[in-house]
Design a protein around this motif. Sequence first.
Motif, mmCIF file in Angstrom:
data_model
loop_
_atom_site.group_PDB
_atom_site.id
_atom_site.type_symbol
_atom_site.label_atom_id
_atom_site.label_comp_id
_atom_site.label_asym_id
_atom_site.label_seq_id
_atom_site.Cartn_x
_atom_site.Cartn_y
_atom_site.Cartn_z
ATOM 1 N N ALA A 1 0.837 -1.212 0.000
ATOM 2 C CA ALA A 1 0.000 0.000 0.000
ATOM 3 C C ALA A 1 0.868 1.257 0.000
ATOM 4 O O ALA A 1 0.512 2.259 -0.629
ATOM 5 N N SER A 2 2.019 1.181 0.677
ATOM 6 C CA SER A 2 2.879 2.373 0.739
ATOM 7 C C SER A 2 3.411 2.738 -0.645
ATOM 8 O O SER A 2 3.749 3.879 -0.914
ATOM 9 N N LYS A 3 3.471 1.770 -1.527
ATOM 10 C CA LYS A 3 3.962 2.037 -2.893
ATOM 11 C C LYS A 3 2.796 2.213 -3.888
ATOM 12 O O LYS A 3 2.819 3.102 -4.729
ATOM 13 N N TYR A 4 1.811 1.326 -3.788
ATOM 14 C CA TYR A 4 0.769 1.288 -4.826
ATOM 15 C C TYR A 4 -0.599 1.796 -4.355
ATOM 16 O O TYR A 4 -1.538 1.865 -5.142
ATOM 17 N N GLY A 5 -0.720 2.080 -3.058
ATOM 18 C CA GLY A 5 -2.003 2.533 -2.521
ATOM 19 C C GLY A 5 -2.834 1.370 -1.992
ATOM 20 O O GLY A 5 -2.640 0.210 -2.387
ATOM 21 N N THR A 6 -3.756 1.696 -1.108
ATOM 22 C CA THR A 6 -4.553 0.676 -0.421
ATOM 23 C C THR A 6 -5.427 -0.119 -1.389
ATOM 24 O O THR A 6 -5.585 -1.339 -1.237
ATOM 25 N N GLU A 7 -5.971 0.553 -2.371
ATOM 26 C CA GLU A 7 -6.889 -0.137 -3.285
ATOM 27 C C GLU A 7 -6.188 -1.280 -4.015
ATOM 28 O O GLU A 7 -6.731 -2.384 -4.115
ATOM 29 N N VAL A 8 -4.982 -1.011 -4.504
ATOM 30 C CA VAL A 8 -4.210 -2.067 -5.173
ATOM 31 C C VAL A 8 -3.823 -3.138 -4.159
ATOM 32 O O VAL A 8 -3.996 -4.340 -4.397
#
Length: 252
Positions: A197-204
């Motif tokens: 999530a820190s790289k791609y966001g929570t949704e991903v």
Amino acid sequence: MRKKVIAGNWKMNKTLEDSLKLATEVVTIANDEVNNNVQIVMCVPFTSLYAVSNIVKGTKVALGAQNCYSKPSGAYTGEISAEMLKSVGVQYVILGHSERREYFGESNALLADKVNIVLATGMTPIFCCGETLAQREKGIHIDFINAQLTDSLFHLAPADFQKIIIAYEPIWAIGTGVTATTAQAQEMHEKIRNHIASKYGTEVAETIVIQYGGSMKPDNAKELLSCKDVDGGLIGGASLKARDFIDVIKGA
Ligand code: PEP
């Protein structure tokens, strides 16, 4: 809702004849006993891929390989390319298993190249990560696993990253009969998801299947698979007997 994925890793076991027998048993029992909420994968030795592909075609079981080379083709005697795997019906490829990292010196950088070529060929990498007991005892296991993910996967665009399956496999639990507790597994899976999530966001991050691997068996599968962030299993020893493998799958 993430679909659970249970993959058997036969490792360097089963001749062609043995493979045909085991694959036929798994397909037959899966057909009778397993619902469609679980994706089953059998990662068989290279020498059995083509024959097993004919057995699993049109069934609930998908075909997987255990490794492939990082280059598309050429003078690499003894290696197998992603395109060759695809040509015999392979859909999933295990990459970076701890045994390959330890015995064959596979680095995070090499695995980044392997991930790229497997994705480019249209197959799904099952990317393994995991710490040694010494790393866990020193309290550096989370940083170590985050670095494995960052170095081998975080160059990917979000759309490609979402095609990856991650297998968290604490090395101290592989083939030892010692399993991570549900608390240990859930904690690590959540940390992995947070790192994603820190790289791609929570949704991903919420879409990524994170399997647990390490002495998962019929008697502990249900408990491990009930953890919120455990989305399946990578199964070694227990995938070598059809009954055990199916009973693990039924734990999902
Ligand atoms: C594995 O090799 O990926 C594995 C999890 O093995 P086992 O289930 O035998 O611990």
